[in-house]
Design a protein around this motif. Structure first.
Motif, PDB file in Angstrom:
ATOM      1  N   SER A  89      44.428   5.209  35.405  1.00 17.87           N
ATOM      2  CA  SER A  89      44.684   6.654  35.211  1.00 17.87           C
ATOM      3  C   SER A  89      46.472   6.681  35.928  1.00 17.87           C
ATOM      4  O   SER A  89      47.001   5.638  36.072  1.00 17.87           O
ATOM      5  CB  SER A  89      44.656   8.135  35.830  1.00 17.87           C
ATOM      6  OG  SER A  89      44.246   7.972  37.123  1.00 17.87           O
ATOM      7  N   GLN A 132      49.764  15.158  43.322  1.00 21.33           N
ATOM      8  CA  GLN A 132      48.717  15.117  43.768  1.00 21.33           C
ATOM      9  C   GLN A 132      48.670  16.450  45.067  1.00 21.33           C
ATOM     10  O   GLN A 132      48.958  15.972  45.828  1.00 21.33           O
ATOM     11  CB  GLN A 132      47.771  14.695  44.133  1.00 21.33           C
ATOM     12  CG  GLN A 132      47.648  13.664  42.342  1.00 21.33           C
ATOM     13  CD  GLN A 132      47.638  14.365  40.884  1.00 21.33           C
ATOM     14  OE1 GLN A 132      45.963  14.263  40.986  1.00 21.33           O
ATOM     15  NE2 GLN A 132      48.302  14.204  40.067  1.00 21.33           N
ATOM     16  N   ASN A 174      47.784  20.289  52.197  1.00 21.13           N
ATOM     17  CA  ASN A 174      47.037  19.344  51.449  1.00 21.13           C
ATOM     18  C   ASN A 174      46.446  18.219  52.099  1.00 21.13           C
ATOM     19  O   ASN A 174      46.858  17.748  52.983  1.00 21.13           O
ATOM     20  CB  ASN A 174      48.281  18.461  50.966  1.00 21.13           C
ATOM     21  CG  ASN A 174      47.679  17.683  49.628  1.00 21.13           C
ATOM     22  OD1 ASN A 174      47.362  17.000  49.426  1.00 21.13           O
ATOM     23  ND2 ASN A 174      48.996  17.246  48.221  1.00 21.13           N
ATOM     24  N   VAL A 206      47.966   8.651  37.170  1.00 21.38           N
ATOM     25  CA  VAL A 206      48.257   8.448  39.446  1.00 21.38           C
ATOM     26  C   VAL A 206      46.939   7.831  39.845  1.00 21.38           C
ATOM     27  O   VAL A 206      46.246   9.612  39.674  1.00 21.38           O
ATOM     28  CB  VAL A 206      48.444   9.703  39.470  1.00 21.38           C
ATOM     29  CG1 VAL A 206      48.391  10.256  40.301  1.00 21.38           C
ATOM     30  CG2 VAL A 206      49.513  10.926  38.688  1.00 21.38           C
ATOM     31  N   ARG A 226      45.034  18.182  47.397  1.00 16.51           N
ATOM     32  CA  ARG A 226      43.993  18.242  47.359  1.00 16.51           C
ATOM     33  C   ARG A 226      43.422  18.767  48.902  1.00 16.51           C
ATOM     34  O   ARG A 226      44.233  19.260  49.466  1.00 16.51           O
ATOM     35  CB  ARG A 226      42.624  17.358  47.526  1.00 16.51           C
ATOM     36  CG  ARG A 226      42.314  16.399  45.748  1.00 16.51           C
ATOM     37  CD  ARG A 226      41.782  17.337  45.337  1.00 16.51           C
ATOM     38  NE  ARG A 226      42.331  16.642  43.175  1.00 16.51           N
ATOM     39  CZ  ARG A 226      43.259  16.083  43.155  1.00 16.51           C
ATOM     40  NH1 ARG A 226      43.587  16.362  43.316  1.00 16.51           N
ATOM     41  NH2 ARG A 226      43.163  15.180  41.733  1.00 16.51           N
ATOM     42  N   LEU A 279      45.249  15.855  51.391  1.00 13.61           N
ATOM     43  CA  LEU A 279      45.868  14.313  51.391  1.00 13.61           C
ATOM     44  C   LEU A 279      46.371  13.353  52.725  1.00 13.61           C
ATOM     45  O   LEU A 279      46.713  12.704  53.005  1.00 13.61           O
ATOM     46  CB  LEU A 279      46.582  13.682  49.933  1.00 13.61           C
ATOM     47  CG  LEU A 279      45.418  13.946  48.812  1.00 13.61           C
ATOM     48  CD1 LEU A 279      46.322  14.044  47.258  1.00 13.61           C
ATOM     49  CD2 LEU A 279      44.273  13.179  48.473  1.00 13.61           C
ATOM     50  N   GLU A 298      38.313  10.519  41.421  1.00 12.39           N
ATOM     51  CA  GLU A 298      38.965  11.400  41.127  1.00 12.39           C
ATOM     52  C   GLU A 298      40.373  11.217  40.581  1.00 12.39           C
ATOM     53  O   GLU A 298      41.343  11.836  40.179  1.00 12.39           O
ATOM     54  CB  GLU A 298      39.270  12.392  43.074  1.00 12.39           C
ATOM     55  CG  GLU A 298      40.300  13.145  42.978  1.00 12.39           C
ATOM     56  CD  GLU A 298      39.267  14.680  42.298  1.00 12.39           C
ATOM     57  OE1 GLU A 298      39.748  16.226  41.953  1.00 12.39           O
ATOM     58  OE2 GLU A 298      37.640  14.752  41.952  1.00 12.39           O
ATOM     59  N   PHE A 299      40.945  10.018  41.840  1.00 16.14           N
ATOM     60  CA  PHE A 299      42.133   9.002  41.191  1.00 16.14           C
ATOM     61  C   PHE A 299      41.893   7.821  40.371  1.00 16.14           C
ATOM     62  O   PHE A 299      42.031   6.767  41.611  1.00 16.14           O
ATOM     63  CB  PHE A 299      42.710   9.717  42.636  1.00 16.14           C
ATOM     64  CG  PHE A 299      43.505   9.995  42.690  1.00 16.14           C
ATOM     65  CD1 PHE A 299      44.042  11.309  42.241  1.00 16.14           C
ATOM     66  CD2 PHE A 299      42.536  10.761  43.821  1.00 16.14           C
ATOM     67  CE1 PHE A 299      44.570  12.805  43.006  1.00 16.14           C
ATOM     68  CE2 PHE A 299      42.972  11.902  44.581  1.00 16.14           C
ATOM     69  CZ  PHE A 299      44.094  12.782  44.192  1.00 16.14           C
ATOM     70  N   ALA A 322      52.971  11.999  43.579  1.00 17.64           N
ATOM     71  CA  ALA A 322      53.052  12.162  42.789  1.00 17.64           C
ATOM     72  C   ALA A 322      52.463  13.736  42.248  1.00 17.64           C
ATOM     73  O   ALA A 322      53.063  13.887  41.465  1.00 17.64           O
ATOM     74  CB  ALA A 322      51.758  10.887  41.869  1.00 17.64           C
ATOM     75  N   LEU A 326      49.768   9.456  46.010  1.00 24.80           N
ATOM     76  CA  LEU A 326      49.410  10.243  45.272  1.00 24.80           C
ATOM     77  C   LEU A 326      50.339  11.598  45.461  1.00 24.80           C
ATOM     78  O   LEU A 326      50.787  12.116  44.612  1.00 24.80           O
ATOM     79  CB  LEU A 326      48.069  10.129  45.562  1.00 24.80           C
ATOM     80  CG  LEU A 326      46.856   9.170  45.556  1.00 24.80           C
ATOM     81  CD1 LEU A 326      45.569   9.843  45.917  1.00 24.80           C
ATOM     82  CD2 LEU A 326      46.928   9.363  43.907  1.00 24.80           C
TER      83      LEU A 326
END
Length: 114
Positions: free
Chosen positions: A51, A23, A92, A53, A25, A94, A46-47, A21, A18
Protein backbone atom coordinates in the motif's frame (compact mmCIF):
# COMPACT_ATOMS: atom_id res chain seq x y z
CA UNK A 1 24.13 -8.49 19.64
CA UNK A 2 24.67 -6.26 16.61
CA UNK A 3 21.79 -8.03 14.92
CA UNK A 4 19.53 -6.91 17.77
CA UNK A 5 20.53 -3.28 17.26
CA UNK A 6 19.83 -3.50 13.54
CA UNK A 7 16.45 -5.14 14.13
CA UNK A 8 15.37 -2.63 16.74
CA UNK A 9 16.52 0.45 14.84
CA UNK A 10 14.96 -0.84 11.61
CA UNK A 11 11.67 -1.27 13.45
CA UNK A 12 11.92 2.30 14.79
CA UNK A 13 12.50 3.55 11.25
CA UNK A 14 9.44 1.70 9.93
CA UNK A 15 7.27 3.15 12.71
CA UNK A 16 8.66 6.63 12.01
CA UNK A 17 7.59 6.32 8.38
CA UNK A 18 4.03 5.59 9.50
CA UNK A 19 3.93 8.54 11.89
CA UNK A 20 5.40 10.80 9.21
CA UNK A 21 2.60 9.72 6.87
CA UNK A 22 0.06 10.80 9.49
CA UNK A 23 -0.94 7.35 10.68
CA UNK A 24 -2.46 7.11 14.15
CA UNK A 25 -3.52 4.12 16.17
CA UNK A 26 -4.73 4.30 19.74
CA UNK A 27 -2.44 3.38 22.59
CA UNK A 28 -5.03 0.84 23.72
CA UNK A 29 -5.10 -0.88 20.33
CA UNK A 30 -1.31 -1.04 20.10
CA UNK A 31 -1.00 -2.30 23.67
CA UNK A 32 -3.58 -5.01 23.04
CA UNK A 33 -1.41 -6.36 20.21
CA UNK A 34 1.70 -6.14 22.36
CA UNK A 35 -0.13 -8.16 25.03
CA UNK A 36 -1.16 -10.79 22.47
CA UNK A 37 2.35 -10.76 20.99
CA UNK A 38 0.88 -10.45 17.50
CA UNK A 39 2.05 -6.87 16.96
CA UNK A 40 4.21 -7.53 13.90
CA UNK A 41 1.50 -9.52 12.16
CA UNK A 42 -1.09 -6.86 13.00
CA UNK A 43 1.15 -4.10 11.63
CA UNK A 44 1.64 -6.06 8.40
CA UNK A 45 -2.13 -6.43 8.04
CA UNK A 46 -2.89 -2.86 9.08
CA UNK A 47 -0.17 -1.31 6.90
CA UNK A 48 0.58 -3.73 4.03
CA UNK A 49 3.86 -3.06 2.28
CA UNK A 50 2.11 -2.99 -1.09
CA UNK A 51 0.00 0.00 0.00
CA UNK A 52 0.95 3.67 -0.25
CA UNK A 53 1.55 3.82 3.51
CA UNK A 54 2.92 0.40 4.33
CA UNK A 55 5.67 -1.14 6.38
CA UNK A 56 8.25 -3.62 5.20
CA UNK A 57 8.67 -6.09 8.01
CA UNK A 58 9.85 -8.89 5.72
CA UNK A 59 13.36 -8.70 7.21
CA UNK A 60 11.98 -9.70 10.58
CA UNK A 61 12.13 -13.46 10.96
CA UNK A 62 11.11 -15.34 14.11
CA UNK A 63 14.16 -14.38 16.25
CA UNK A 64 13.78 -10.68 15.43
CA UNK A 65 10.02 -10.77 15.94
CA UNK A 66 10.48 -12.53 19.27
CA UNK A 67 13.04 -9.90 20.33
CA UNK A 68 10.55 -7.12 19.63
CA UNK A 69 7.44 -8.90 20.90
CA UNK A 70 9.09 -10.01 24.16
CA UNK A 71 10.84 -6.70 24.76
CA UNK A 72 7.72 -4.62 24.19
CA UNK A 73 5.71 -7.03 26.34
CA UNK A 74 8.13 -6.44 29.24
CA UNK A 75 7.73 -2.67 28.87
CA UNK A 76 3.95 -3.07 28.72
CA UNK A 77 3.92 -5.11 31.92
CA UNK A 78 6.13 -2.58 33.69
CA UNK A 79 4.73 0.71 32.44
CA UNK A 80 1.18 0.32 31.15
CA UNK A 81 -0.85 3.32 32.23
CA UNK A 82 2.22 5.54 32.59
CA UNK A 83 2.61 6.42 28.91
CA UNK A 84 1.77 10.10 29.35
CA UNK A 85 3.67 10.62 32.61
CA UNK A 86 6.84 8.80 31.59
CA UNK A 87 7.08 9.49 27.83
CA UNK A 88 4.57 12.30 27.23
CA UNK A 89 2.63 10.13 24.80
CA UNK A 90 -1.15 10.11 24.95
CA UNK A 91 -2.47 10.20 21.39
CA UNK A 92 -0.66 7.75 19.15
CA UNK A 93 0.28 4.19 19.95
CA UNK A 94 2.74 4.21 17.04
CA UNK A 95 4.71 6.88 18.88
CA UNK A 96 4.67 4.64 21.94
CA UNK A 97 6.20 1.88 19.82
CA UNK A 98 8.99 4.25 18.82
CA UNK A 99 9.65 5.26 22.44
CA UNK A 100 9.52 1.76 23.87
CA UNK A 101 11.67 0.32 21.10
CA UNK A 102 14.18 3.11 21.79
CA UNK A 103 14.15 1.87 25.39
CA UNK A 104 14.90 -1.63 24.08
CA UNK A 105 17.93 -0.24 22.24
CA UNK A 106 19.09 1.30 25.52
CA UNK A 107 18.57 -2.07 27.21
CA UNK A 108 20.84 -3.67 24.60
CA UNK A 109 23.53 -1.05 25.29
CA UNK A 110 23.26 -1.76 29.03
CA UNK A 111 23.84 -5.45 28.31
CA UNK A 112 27.14 -4.44 26.69
CA UNK A 113 28.09 -2.53 29.81
CA UNK A 114 27.93 0.75 27.89
Amino acid sequence: MMRNFVSLTTFIQEMSLLVDAGQVRSIEEVESHIAKKDLMEWLETEFPFSSEVGVDLSLFKKPERDLIHNGLYEWLMGYQGQERRKWGIENNGLCLLISWTTELVRDEFRKLGA
